[in-house]
Design a protein around this motif. Sequence first.
Motif, PDB file in Angstrom:
ATOM      1  N   PHE A  28      44.460  31.614  41.413  1.00  0.00           N
ATOM      2  CA  PHE A  28      43.582  32.606  40.774  1.00  0.00           C
ATOM      3  C   PHE A  28      43.333  32.324  39.294  1.00  0.00           C
ATOM      4  O   PHE A  28      42.643  33.089  38.622  1.00  0.00           O
ATOM      5  N   GLU A  44      49.259  32.377  44.473  1.00  0.00           N
ATOM      6  CA  GLU A  44      48.691  33.106  43.321  1.00  0.00           C
ATOM      7  C   GLU A  44      48.247  32.160  42.198  1.00  0.00           C
ATOM      8  O   GLU A  44      47.392  32.523  41.379  1.00  0.00           O
ATOM      9  N   PRO A  55      45.366  39.332  45.306  1.00  0.00           N
ATOM     10  CA  PRO A  55      45.491  37.880  45.521  1.00  0.00           C
ATOM     11  C   PRO A  55      46.328  37.502  46.727  1.00  0.00           C
ATOM     12  O   PRO A  55      46.482  36.321  47.022  1.00  0.00           O
ATOM     13  N   SER A 105      41.590  36.987  36.952  1.00  0.00           N
ATOM     14  CA  SER A 105      41.684  37.696  38.241  1.00  0.00           C
ATOM     15  C   SER A 105      41.411  39.188  38.051  1.00  0.00           C
ATOM     16  O   SER A 105      40.823  39.843  38.918  1.00  0.00           O
ATOM     17  N   SER A 162      46.711  42.396  40.404  1.00  0.00           N
ATOM     18  CA  SER A 162      45.953  41.144  40.329  1.00  0.00           C
ATOM     19  C   SER A 162      46.999  40.037  40.195  1.00  0.00           C
ATOM     20  O   SER A 162      48.086  40.165  40.755  1.00  0.00           O
ATOM     21  N   THR A 163      46.696  38.937  39.498  1.00  0.00           N
ATOM     22  CA  THR A 163      47.731  37.931  39.210  1.00  0.00           C
ATOM     23  C   THR A 163      47.975  37.930  37.700  1.00  0.00           C
ATOM     24  O   THR A 163      47.418  38.743  36.960  1.00  0.00           O
ATOM     25  N   SER A 181      38.800  33.587  42.134  1.00  0.00           N
ATOM     26  CA  SER A 181      39.113  35.011  41.984  1.00  0.00           C
ATOM     27  C   SER A 181      37.937  35.872  42.421  1.00  0.00           C
ATOM     28  O   SER A 181      38.107  36.883  43.112  1.00  0.00           O
TER      29      SER A 181
END
Length: 436
Positions: A102, A99, A75, A137, A131-132, A108
């Motif tokens: 997302f 972020e 991200p 995501s 990822s987040t 995403s």
Amino acid sequence: MPVYRSALLRFADDGSALYDEDGLLAVGPDAQGRQRVLAAGAWQALAHRYVDQPVTHLPGRILAPGFVDMHIHFPQTDVIGSPADGLLPWLENYTFPHEKRFVAPDYSEQVAQFFVAELLRNGVTTALAFSTSHPASVDALFTEARRQHMRLITGKVLQDRHSPDGVRDDTEQSLADTEALIQRWHGVDRLGYAITPRFAPTSTPEQLRGAGELAARYADVWIQSHVAENLDEIRWARELFPASRSYLSVYDDFGLMRERAVYAHCIHFDDDDRALMRDTGATAAVSPTSNLFLGSGFFDYAGADRVGFGYGLASDVGGGTSFSPFHTMLAAYYVGREGQSKQGLSLSPQRLWWQHTAGAARALGLAGVVGNLQPGCEADFVVLNPRATPLLERKTQQARSLDELLFAMIVLGDDRLIERTMVSQALGAKLAPVSR
Ligand code: GUN
Ligand code: ZN
């Protein structure tokens, strides 16, 4: 069964490079249909085995293992190049606000498609990625990596405090989400799950304890986090966890240090921290472009080697400034030079390349699986064109040794050097080419 004739780079078990100027690489499916290296070495020695096979001849090219990026944030693709005084203001002013986006699955998915394509375009075929905090995501990145047959490990970020609305998660829900994602994705095709506390300051003790319990229950999933990157961050972690011996020990105290635990940065360590890494089998993701960009400090290569813990290279995009392994290897060389003046250390081009391929694979617990082109490895490789730019052509033609050739590519290389990236597919007899 594809047979290639070309210059060929691979690595011996001790990390030294093996180079055949006129090499042969044969690739074919194993019993499960996964494409693997069947043979690699000098054309002269191996060609008689393949007299009836069509040969793809790539004169002037070099086949080399696909690169392994041990730490990158999908991200943060659009966070690259955001200046800040240091890590904490960078997180607060750029990273966390970005972020938040997302949470939207379609956003995403769109970024995941760009991210995976950009990794492959740069020759990276295995990545351990953040990822987040949004499960969507993780689904987006796994889905895209699977579609592109990439070996990818990621996880939902855990951050239940000291984080703004929109990225902060709920302790109980975050652990339930993590377990559901492990069950959905871990071990599917080439995908692996990583339990992902962002870093100790943004998790409550309850969240870290839950993460450690999951790590004990799912012993073959990975763990990833950040540690000892920045002096303000360290001060903050020590205040929040006064009972732990050091910032790194916080993770140990919650059961988050073991094999397959990968900690980004590991800059400001003492020897007890280094011994803890060694004794638990945890490894470091060294991210030199990020450390230089955010002014975090310099990884101590000599200290890591003296005490003996594992490490490999990583881009850390978007604290890091480039997807290109060549840029990361060059920055690692600069960092090693900085150490050299104090510790008498010099990173050779073979060592740098190993740290971003077979060495990084070993630090991920994937030795003999990816990061090399020895028989049995999954067939992930790049086709390098050392004539990709006028200066590269001029310089590589003058190389009188393997070290000079590798150094020319490390110093002058970027995505233009990667003519093709080939990733191992599970089914059928085809490799998936990724065109530039
Ligand atoms: N520490 C906690 N989060 C992050 C992040 O996103 N990037 C870096 N470089 N360090 C971190
Ligand atoms: Zn990071």
